[in-house]
Design an enzyme around this catalytic site. Sequence first.
Site, mmCIF file in Angstrom:
data_model
loop_
_atom_site.group_PDB
_atom_site.id
_atom_site.type_symbol
_atom_site.label_atom_id
_atom_site.label_comp_id
_atom_site.label_asym_id
_atom_site.label_seq_id
_atom_site.Cartn_x
_atom_site.Cartn_y
_atom_site.Cartn_z
ATOM 1 N N SER A 59 -17.861 4.932 6.180
ATOM 2 C CA SER A 59 -19.045 4.070 6.302
ATOM 3 C C SER A 59 -19.585 4.017 7.724
ATOM 4 C CB SER A 59 -18.683 2.636 5.875
ATOM 5 O OG SER A 59 -17.696 2.117 6.772
ATOM 6 N N VAL A 78 -4.701 6.435 6.032
ATOM 7 C CA VAL A 78 -3.265 6.367 6.322
ATOM 8 C C VAL A 78 -2.458 6.808 5.094
ATOM 9 C CG1 VAL A 78 -3.545 4.624 8.116
ATOM 10 C CG2 VAL A 78 -3.238 3.870 5.746
ATOM 11 N N GLN A 110 -9.172 9.240 8.930
ATOM 12 C CA GLN A 110 -8.969 7.833 9.289
ATOM 13 C C GLN A 110 -7.991 7.202 8.303
ATOM 14 O OE1 GLN A 110 -12.937 5.830 10.486
ATOM 15 N NE2 GLN A 110 -13.520 7.492 9.109
ATOM 16 N N HIS A 117 -5.431 7.326 12.578
ATOM 17 C CA HIS A 117 -5.074 5.900 12.468
ATOM 18 C C HIS A 117 -3.652 5.704 11.980
ATOM 19 C CE1 HIS A 117 -9.612 4.786 12.151
ATOM 20 N NE2 HIS A 117 -9.219 4.995 13.393
ATOM 21 N N GLY A 140 -16.936 10.414 3.149
ATOM 22 C CA GLY A 140 -16.365 9.170 2.630
ATOM 23 C C GLY A 140 -16.057 8.146 3.693
ATOM 24 N N ARG A 145 0.834 -1.206 0.000
ATOM 25 C CA ARG A 145 0.000 0.000 0.000
ATOM 26 C C ARG A 145 0.874 1.263 0.000
ATOM 27 N NH1 ARG A 145 -3.778 -1.035 4.884
ATOM 28 N NH2 ARG A 145 -4.701 0.977 4.357
ATOM 29 N N ASN A 151 -21.384 11.418 1.421
ATOM 30 C CA ASN A 151 -20.964 10.034 1.214
ATOM 31 C C ASN A 151 -21.653 9.445 -0.015
ATOM 32 O OD1 ASN A 151 -19.186 8.098 2.602
ATOM 33 N ND2 ASN A 151 -21.006 6.809 2.661
ATOM 34 N N CYS A 192 9.716 2.405 15.840
ATOM 35 C CA CYS A 192 10.640 1.394 16.380
ATOM 36 C C CYS A 192 10.023 0.731 17.603
ATOM 37 C CB CYS A 192 11.954 2.070 16.766
ATOM 38 S SG CYS A 192 13.144 0.905 17.469
HETATM 39 C C1 BV8 Z 1 -10.106 0.983 19.612
HETATM 40 C C2 BV8 Z 1 -5.475 1.657 9.876
HETATM 41 C C3 BV8 Z 1 -10.076 1.066 21.978
HETATM 42 C C4 BV8 Z 1 -5.246 0.253 9.411
HETATM 43 C C5 BV8 Z 1 -7.716 1.405 10.706
HETATM 44 C C6 BV8 Z 1 -13.467 -6.181 18.926
HETATM 45 C C7 BV8 Z 1 -12.125 -6.274 19.262
HETATM 46 C C8 BV8 Z 1 -11.278 -5.152 19.237
HETATM 47 C C9 BV8 Z 1 -11.798 -3.919 18.871
HETATM 48 C C10 BV8 Z 1 -13.135 -3.842 18.540
HETATM 49 C C11 BV8 Z 1 -13.980 -4.940 18.567
HETATM 50 N N1 BV8 Z 1 -15.218 -4.532 18.177
HETATM 51 C C12 BV8 Z 1 -15.190 -3.218 17.901
HETATM 52 C C13 BV8 Z 1 -13.942 -2.789 18.140
HETATM 53 C C14 BV8 Z 1 -13.458 -1.446 17.989
HETATM 54 C C15 BV8 Z 1 -12.753 -1.394 16.637
HETATM 55 C C16 BV8 Z 1 -13.823 -1.319 15.576
HETATM 56 O O1 BV8 Z 1 -14.486 -0.316 15.451
HETATM 57 N N2 BV8 Z 1 -13.954 -2.416 14.798
HETATM 58 C C17 BV8 Z 1 -14.939 -2.424 13.738
HETATM 59 C C18 BV8 Z 1 -14.431 -3.266 12.567
HETATM 60 C C19 BV8 Z 1 -16.241 -3.007 14.302
HETATM 61 N N3 BV8 Z 1 -11.976 -0.191 16.673
HETATM 62 C C20 BV8 Z 1 -10.698 -0.271 17.050
HETATM 63 O O2 BV8 Z 1 -10.108 -1.300 17.298
HETATM 64 C C21 BV8 Z 1 -10.008 1.068 17.201
HETATM 65 N N4 BV8 Z 1 -9.384 1.124 18.509
HETATM 66 O O3 BV8 Z 1 -11.301 0.772 19.617
HETATM 67 O O4 BV8 Z 1 -9.342 1.067 20.769
HETATM 68 C C22 BV8 Z 1 -10.558 2.451 22.201
HETATM 69 C C23 BV8 Z 1 -11.911 2.775 22.038
HETATM 70 C C24 BV8 Z 1 -12.336 4.080 22.266
HETATM 71 C C25 BV8 Z 1 -11.421 5.036 22.690
HETATM 72 C C26 BV8 Z 1 -10.082 4.678 22.830
HETATM 73 C C27 BV8 Z 1 -9.637 3.381 22.568
HETATM 74 C C28 BV8 Z 1 -8.912 1.229 16.184
HETATM 75 C C29 BV8 Z 1 -9.532 1.280 14.810
HETATM 76 C C30 BV8 Z 1 -8.451 1.658 13.823
HETATM 77 C C31 BV8 Z 1 -8.167 0.482 12.902
HETATM 78 N N5 BV8 Z 1 -7.287 0.947 11.843
HETATM 79 N N6 BV8 Z 1 -6.892 1.897 9.766
HETATM 80 C C32 BV8 Z 1 -5.129 0.206 7.936
HETATM 81 O O5 BV8 Z 1 -5.550 1.164 7.247
HETATM 82 O O6 BV8 Z 1 -4.604 -0.808 7.469
HETATM 83 S S1 BV8 Z 1 -9.379 1.411 10.373
HETATM 84 C C33 BV8 Z 1 -9.536 1.363 8.685
HETATM 85 O O7 BV8 Z 1 -10.803 0.880 8.399
HETATM 86 C C34 BV8 Z 1 -9.527 2.715 8.074
HETATM 87 O O8 BV8 Z 1 -8.571 3.561 8.653
HETATM 88 C C35 BV8 Z 1 -10.918 3.186 8.292
HETATM 89 O O9 BV8 Z 1 -11.052 3.812 9.527
HETATM 90 C C36 BV8 Z 1 -11.672 1.913 8.322
HETATM 91 C C37 BV8 Z 1 -12.426 1.833 7.071
HETATM 92 O O10 BV8 Z 1 -13.480 2.734 7.283
HETATM 93 P P1 BV8 Z 1 -13.827 3.843 6.211
HETATM 94 O O11 BV8 Z 1 -12.742 4.836 6.142
HETATM 95 O O12 BV8 Z 1 -15.178 4.311 6.569
HETATM 96 O O13 BV8 Z 1 -13.812 3.085 4.849
HETATM 97 P P2 BV8 Z 1 -14.950 2.125 4.302
HETATM 98 O O14 BV8 Z 1 -14.394 1.412 3.130
HETATM 99 O O15 BV8 Z 1 -15.524 1.356 5.440
HETATM 100 O O16 BV8 Z 1 -16.085 3.135 3.802
HETATM 101 C C38 BV8 Z 1 -15.822 3.968 2.709
HETATM 102 C C39 BV8 Z 1 -17.069 4.816 2.539
HETATM 103 O O17 BV8 Z 1 -16.824 5.712 1.459
HETATM 104 C C40 BV8 Z 1 -18.282 3.995 2.166
HETATM 105 O O18 BV8 Z 1 -19.364 4.387 2.989
HETATM 106 C C41 BV8 Z 1 -18.551 4.353 0.713
HETATM 107 O O19 BV8 Z 1 -19.932 4.461 0.437
HETATM 108 C C42 BV8 Z 1 -17.921 5.706 0.588
HETATM 109 N N7 BV8 Z 1 -17.391 5.996 -0.737
HETATM 110 C C43 BV8 Z 1 -16.817 5.132 -1.610
HETATM 111 N N8 BV8 Z 1 -16.446 5.806 -2.718
HETATM 112 C C44 BV8 Z 1 -16.784 7.108 -2.513
HETATM 113 C C45 BV8 Z 1 -17.376 7.234 -1.250
HETATM 114 N N9 BV8 Z 1 -17.836 8.402 -0.774
HETATM 115 C C46 BV8 Z 1 -17.692 9.483 -1.562
HETATM 116 N N10 BV8 Z 1 -17.124 9.449 -2.790
HETATM 117 C C47 BV8 Z 1 -16.664 8.281 -3.292
HETATM 118 N N11 BV8 Z 1 -16.111 8.270 -4.523
#
Ligand code: BV8
Length: 234
Positions: free
Chosen positions: A180, A95, A93, A111, A178, A61, A203, A119
């Site tokens: 979800s 990277v 969000q 993120h 943008g 990536r 969105n 490190c």
């Molecule tokens: C946390 C870096 C505690 C990585 C990312 C069970 C176990 C452990 C954790 C959890 C659990 N259940 C829930 C959780 C919490 C978890 C979570 O939410 N999980 C989800 C899957 C249920 N969250 C975490 O673990 C976070 N940390 O909770 O720590 C805490 C809590 C509170 C306070 C303090 C501490 C850490 C989450 C970070 C993970 N890392 N990124 C990498 O990139 O490789 S997340 C990664 O996925 C992205 O960064 C992004 O955030 C996410 C994807 O989401 P979106 O950006 O919304 O992208 P997506 O594809 O989903 O949607 C795109 C949208 O765009 C769509 O709606 C589409 O319609 C639209 N679109 C498409 N094209 C267009 C458009 N819109 C306009 N124009 C277009 N052309």
Amino acid sequence: MKLAPGSSIVILTGAGISAESGLRTFRAADGLWEDHRVEDVATPEAFVRDPQLVQRFYNERRQQLKNVQPNAAHHALARLEREWPGDVLVVTQNVDDLHDRAGSRNLIHMHGELLKARCLVCGHVCSWSDDILAESACPSCARIGRLRPHIVWFGEMPLELDRIGDALERCHLFAAIGTSGNVYPAAGFVSMVAPGTHTLELNLDASMVSSVFTKCRQGRATELVPAWVEELLK
Ligand code: BV8
């Protein structure tokens, strides 16, 4: 939308704002990479279990960034920051470095960033634009093979949450572009603003939290965002 000059604006962006630059969103690939669920690769456990697989996921990536450019939506947000008579904070969000390259300065990568490495021994965070390899050395403590992507994985604490929380409480307008609304705590930001704050979702489709926003516009970011910025600056 009429906003008093001097009002402060917080904008949350997600993978959808980078989609038209050619970077795949998480949902579009139905969250898969090489038949792995992203949620299974972007975790500290995956890094312990198979560090080379996780490094490869990010190395690929990171390389991709060299072939993509910011799009009109990224540029429109940078223009808003330059021309709006009040604070504009972009919390992304994503990277990728597309907001940075478009000129956004008041920007938080909650993120982490593909173009940074951290490190595991001394905690030093440095710019890193090539592959992170087993023989890569930390520029600060010189340890070999102990660098990880400076990325917040699932289960890890997002960055600068205090600064983000303060900005959310103080802002007069919160917009999400943008994203979800699947991933927390980012998806919960819209519920953290003060009562009476305008909230807007731009969105392609409805998100998991559309119902919480006072206004939603559906369409592509490169159309909606420049038009919205034009409207605000008029
Ligand atoms: C946390 C870096 C505690 C990585 C990312 C069970 C176990 C452990 C954790 C959890 C659990 N259940 C829930 C959780 C919490 C978890 C979570 O939410 N999980 C989800 C899957 C249920 N969250 C975490 O673990 C976070 N940390 O909770 O720590 C805490 C809590 C509170 C306070 C303090 C501490 C850490 C989450 C970070 C993970 N890392 N990124 C990498 O990139 O490789 S997340 C990664 O996925 C992205 O960064 C992004 O955030 C996410 C994807 O989401 P979106 O950006 O919304 O992208 P997506 O594809 O989903 O949607 C795109 C949208 O765009 C769509 O709606 C589409 O319609 C639209 N679109 C498409 N094209 C267009 C458009 N819109 C306009 N124009 C277009 N052309």
